[in-house]
Structures are given as C-alpha cells and as structure tokens.
Design a protein around this motif. Structure first.
Motif, PDB file in Angstrom:
ATOM      1  N   ARG A 205       0.793  -1.225   0.000  1.00 44.90           N
ATOM      2  CA  ARG A 205       0.000   0.000   0.000  1.00 44.90           C
ATOM      3  C   ARG A 205       0.828   1.280   0.000  1.00 44.90           C
ATOM      4  N   GLY A 206       2.122   1.179   0.046  1.00 41.31           N
ATOM      5  CA  GLY A 206       2.902   2.400   0.153  1.00 41.31           C
ATOM      6  C   GLY A 206       4.299   2.244  -0.403  1.00 41.31           C
ATOM      7  N   GLU A 207       5.011   3.364  -0.398  1.00 42.23           N
ATOM      8  CA  GLU A 207       6.383   3.407  -0.881  1.00 42.23           C
ATOM      9  C   GLU A 207       7.347   3.365   0.303  1.00 42.23           C
ATOM     10  N   LEU A 208       8.536   2.840   0.053  1.00 40.28           N
ATOM     11  CA  LEU A 208       9.593   2.812   1.043  1.00 40.28           C
ATOM     12  C   LEU A 208      10.893   3.172   0.330  1.00 40.28           C
ATOM     13  N   PRO A 209      11.607   4.175   0.810  1.00 38.65           N
ATOM     14  CA  PRO A 209      12.820   4.609   0.114  1.00 38.65           C
ATOM     15  C   PRO A 209      13.788   3.453  -0.120  1.00 38.65           C
ATOM     16  N   GLY A 210      14.255   3.341  -1.355  1.00 41.13           N
ATOM     17  CA  GLY A 210      15.239   2.326  -1.694  1.00 41.13           C
ATOM     18  C   GLY A 210      14.661   0.968  -2.014  1.00 41.13           C
ATOM     19  N   HIS A 211      13.333   0.852  -2.038  1.00 44.62           N
ATOM     20  CA  HIS A 211      12.704  -0.447  -2.279  1.00 44.62           C
ATOM     21  C   HIS A 211      11.547  -0.287  -3.255  1.00 44.62           C
ATOM     22  N   ASP A 212      11.437  -1.224  -4.200  1.00 43.93           N
ATOM     23  CA  ASP A 212      10.329  -1.201  -5.143  1.00 43.93           C
ATOM     24  C   ASP A 212       9.014  -1.466  -4.414  1.00 43.93           C
ATOM     25  N   ARG A 213       7.959  -0.868  -4.903  1.00 49.90           N
ATOM     26  CA  ARG A 213       6.643  -1.121  -4.336  1.00 49.90           C
ATOM     27  C   ARG A 213       6.271  -2.579  -4.554  1.00 49.90           C
ATOM     28  N   ARG A 214       5.659  -3.197  -3.555  1.00 47.85           N
ATOM     29  CA  ARG A 214       5.306  -4.605  -3.648  1.00 47.85           C
ATOM     30  C   ARG A 214       4.057  -4.802  -4.505  1.00 47.85           C
ATOM     31  N   ALA A 215       4.169  -5.694  -5.504  1.00 44.84           N
ATOM     32  CA  ALA A 215       3.017  -6.056  -6.318  1.00 44.84           C
ATOM     33  C   ALA A 215       2.245  -7.213  -5.702  1.00 44.84           C
ATOM     34  N   SER A 216       2.902  -7.994  -4.883  1.00 40.63           N
ATOM     35  CA  SER A 216       2.253  -9.085  -4.157  1.00 40.63           C
ATOM     36  C   SER A 216       2.935  -9.198  -2.798  1.00 40.63           C
ATOM     37  N   TRP A 217       2.211  -9.752  -1.833  1.00 37.63           N
ATOM     38  CA  TRP A 217       2.766  -9.829  -0.485  1.00 37.63           C
ATOM     39  C   TRP A 217       2.055 -10.915   0.309  1.00 37.63           C
ATOM     40  N   ARG A 218       2.667 -11.271   1.403  1.00 37.20           N
ATOM     41  CA  ARG A 218       2.081 -12.219   2.348  1.00 37.20           C
ATOM     42  C   ARG A 218       2.738 -11.994   3.699  1.00 37.20           C
ATOM     43  N   TRP A 219       2.134 -12.535   4.744  1.00 44.90           N
ATOM     44  CA  TRP A 219       2.809 -12.586   6.038  1.00 44.90           C
ATOM     45  C   TRP A 219       3.175 -14.034   6.353  1.00 44.90           C
ATOM     46  N   TYR A 220       3.871 -14.228   7.465  1.00 42.60           N
ATOM     47  CA  TYR A 220       4.328 -15.560   7.892  1.00 42.60           C
ATOM     48  C   TYR A 220       3.774 -15.818   9.282  1.00 42.60           C
ATOM     49  N   GLY A 221       2.734 -16.651   9.329  1.00 35.89           N
ATOM     50  CA  GLY A 221       1.995 -16.839  10.565  1.00 35.89           C
ATOM     51  C   GLY A 221       2.627 -17.768  11.568  1.00 35.89           C
ATOM     52  N   GLU A 222       3.605 -18.568  11.140  1.00 34.64           N
ATOM     53  CA  GLU A 222       4.196 -19.536  12.060  1.00 34.64           C
ATOM     54  C   GLU A 222       4.839 -18.819  13.256  1.00 34.64           C
TER      55      GLU A 222
END
Length: 225
Positions: A205-222
């Motif tokens: 949902r946003g920009e972060l300096p030095g990093h491309d915007r994420r087109a896909s994402w997930r979290w790690y629930g373990e």
C-alpha cells in the motif's frame, strides 16, 4: 550490556490481545467520523466499497476467532463456514451487517467481531495451534493478523470515506503496535524505517525509500522461535 540493549530494541515484544483491542477501538473512533453518504465509495484502491470492506474486516476477525475455537483446532483447513459474496466481485463473507441498521450498526458488527477474537486470544493457551493459509499459527499470531487487517483496511477506508490520505489522513496508528506486528508476521521487511510506512509497504500500500513497491505480499503466521 550494550549487545543486550540492541537485542531488546530489535525485539519489540509479543503482540497481545490489548494491542488488538487498541487497534479496533482506534479504528472505530476514526470511522465514526465518516459522513453517512460516503459508505458506497470504493475503499482506497480496493474493488470493494467501504461498507463491504468493513464487513470483510469483521469477517476476518470473526474467522480468526473461530479457528481458535474448537477443542482441537483444525491444522489442515479453515473451520467450514459458508462464505458468500453478495455481488459479483464483492468479498466472500460469513459475516454481513444489516443495511437497515446504518453505519452505526455496521461498526457495531465490527466491534463485536473484534471482541470475539480479543477474547479468544486472551483465553487460549499459547501452545494451541490452528490453520491459516499463511502458516499454522498460535494465538499471538492470530492477534497479529487481526491487528494488520484492522490497521491496513482502516487505511483503505480512511481514503475511501474522505478522512484523508497519506500524511493528511485521520488514520495514523501507534508505532509500537505496528512494530510488534511487523516483527511477528513480516520477518522479511527491511529495517531502519518508521513502522507504519513499513507496514503499508509490506502490505502493498505504500512506498519505502530504496525499495520497489510490492506487487504481491504475504505474512508468515508460524510462531517465531
């Protein structure tokens, strides 16, 4: 001693039921300021309107509570409620709010669903595990998932409801809560940035300096050992 202090700073502590309660109550406070006519607008970049997005959020919180509910929680699938969409392209939910109750009723549905998950996190032993598509998780993990859903969807809603966007938004969640859910669910995100912008970047949902915007994402629930 210095090394220990650095380790403590890098480990913000566990996500708790209190964190989830705080997130839900802050979200409710922000959303109550929305004009009644705004609920049919799209929520940010989502394909759902704001009413549907709150139903989706309430449904997430309810579903996470339900996963922890059985004496032997499922480890291979979700508890088999029927999830249905009210229109093509709308969210598939088990939870739907009565439209005749208006926005106040919709937010009451959200608060009630949040309360179910808060209660389950408080009362479920930390050794319990239950299924989620992003990893078999524990009560802390489900609390963290509920916090993330609440924070980022309230961000979507704040945009759609005309409550402001970016630095002008009425929605700016607590940095400490954001830091805890990042540590619990997103071990792959870069460090050295403010927690809330990092969480927005982590969820596409946003920009972060030095990093491309994420087109896909997930979290790690373990659970993190």
């Amino acid at each position: 001693m210095r090394r220990q202090a650095e380790q403590d700073a890098a480990t913000p502590g566990p996500v708790t039921a209190d964190d989830l309660d705080r997130a839900v109550q802050l979200a409710l406070a922000a959303l109550r300021d929305a004009p009644p006519e705004a609920w049919d607008a799209n929520a940010g970049t989502l394909e759902w309107d704001c009413w549907e997005t709150v139903e989706h959020l309430a449904d997430d919180l309810f579903a996470y509570a339900a996963q922890l509910g059985p004496r032997k929680p499922p480890l291979d699938d979700e508890v088999p409620f029927v999830w249905e969409s009210r229109r093509p392209g709308g969210p598939s939910n088990a939870i739907h709010a009565n439209r005749s109750a208006g926005p106040a009723g919709l937010l009451q549905v959200l608060e009630a669903s949040g309360a179910l998950l808060i209660a389950m996190v408080r009362t479920t032993p930390e050794t319990v595990r239950a299924y989620h598509g992003f990893g078999i998780s524990d009560p802390e993990g489900f609390a963290a998932m509920g916090v993330v859903e609440t924070l980022v969807h309230t961000y979507d809603l704040a945009d759609g409801l005309g409550l402001g966007k970016g630095p002008d938004s009425a929605w700016s969640p607590p940095a400490d809560v954001c830091a805890r859910v990042l540590h619990r669910l997103f071990p792959d995100v870069p460090s050295g940035h403010e927690p809330w912008p990092t969480l927005l970047w982590a969820t596409g949902r946003g920009e972060l300096p030095g990093h491309d915007r994420r087109a896909s994402w997930r979290w790690y629930g373990e659970p993190r050992g």
